[in-house]
Design an enzyme around this catalytic site. Sequence first.
Site, mmCIF file in Angstrom:
data_model
loop_
_atom_site.group_PDB
_atom_site.id
_atom_site.type_symbol
_atom_site.label_atom_id
_atom_site.label_comp_id
_atom_site.label_asym_id
_atom_site.label_seq_id
_atom_site.Cartn_x
_atom_site.Cartn_y
_atom_site.Cartn_z
ATOM 1 N N SER A 15 0.555 -1.021 -0.232
ATOM 2 C CA SER A 15 0.147 0.236 0.391
ATOM 3 C C SER A 15 0.898 1.352 -0.217
ATOM 4 O O SER A 15 0.440 2.495 -0.765
ATOM 5 C CB SER A 15 -0.747 -0.035 1.323
ATOM 6 O OG SER A 15 0.107 0.281 2.295
ATOM 7 N N ASP A 193 -0.184 7.120 11.065
ATOM 8 C CA ASP A 193 0.285 5.226 11.694
ATOM 9 C C ASP A 193 1.282 4.911 11.849
ATOM 10 O O ASP A 193 1.094 3.997 12.087
ATOM 11 C CB ASP A 193 -1.008 4.544 10.760
ATOM 12 C CG ASP A 193 -0.799 4.259 9.695
ATOM 13 O OD1 ASP A 193 0.434 4.839 9.048
ATOM 14 O OD2 ASP A 193 -1.086 3.984 8.977
ATOM 15 N N HIS A 196 2.042 4.326 6.472
ATOM 16 C CA HIS A 196 1.227 4.997 5.166
ATOM 17 C C HIS A 196 1.987 6.752 4.996
ATOM 18 O O HIS A 196 1.625 7.076 6.187
ATOM 19 C CB HIS A 196 0.424 4.593 5.250
ATOM 20 C CG HIS A 196 -0.593 3.404 4.829
ATOM 21 N ND1 HIS A 196 -0.900 2.395 6.155
ATOM 22 C CD2 HIS A 196 -0.170 2.325 3.897
ATOM 23 C CE1 HIS A 196 -0.713 1.635 5.963
ATOM 24 N NE2 HIS A 196 -1.199 1.954 4.520
#
Length: 220
Positions: A15, A193, A196
Site C-alpha cells: 500500500s 499511523d 503509510h
Amino acid sequence: MLIEKNSIIVFAGDSVTDADRNYDREPGGWDSWGHGYVTLINDAMTALAPQLKAEIINSGVNGDDIKLLAARYDHDVLRFKPDVVTVMVGINDVWRHFDRQFQHWNQPKVEPAEYRQIYQDLIDTTKPHVKEMIIMSPFMWELNHDDPMRRALMAYQDIGKELAAQNGLLYIDAQAAVDQFLHQAAYFVATPDRVHPSEQGAMVIAKKWLDAVGFDWSAQ
C-alpha cells in the site's frame, strides 16, 4: 544517471507504493500512479528530465506481503518488459504479526526465512529480464529500536540489504531517510499511523530514490 532514455520503470510493493492508485486507468497513464512516492518520482522525471521520456508504472497492491506480490509478479511486473524494477515489500510481512495476533485460521504469517527465500526467487526471476533491479527497504516512522514492531522490521530490512549485496543490486535505505526526518520533526507530520506516508512523507521516500539513481535536480 542510472535511468536511460525511454526506460520503463516499474515499482512493485504494498500500500505504501499503491497509494490509492486508480486500477481502472492504463498502467503508466494518467491517474495511474496514486498519491504517494511513485507519483512524485513521475512528476520529477517528467518535469525535470523530459528528455529521458521515462515511463513510470505503479504496480503496488494494497495489503501485499511478499507472498502475494510474488504470486502476481509476472502479471504486475514482468509483462511490462521493464528496464528497471524497484521492489519495496516487507512492512505487511511484519505488521501481520501484530495486527492479527488474535487471528489464526487462514492467516499465515511470513517468517524471515521464508521472506528471504521468496525475495531471492524474485531476484532470480527478475535479473535476466531487466537492466537494473533495485531493492528499497520497507520502513516505519518510528525511531525507537526497542519498539516491538520496529525491532521486528529490522530483521526483514537486514535481509533485503544482504540480498542486494549478494546479488549485486542497488539497495536504497528508505528507513535511513525516514530516521533523518524524524530527528528533525515529529512523525505525525509525515504519517497518520507510523506506516503509510502523507504527501510530505512520500516526498522523503521519493527524494531518496531519485538521489540514489543519480537524478539531476536542476531543470533541463
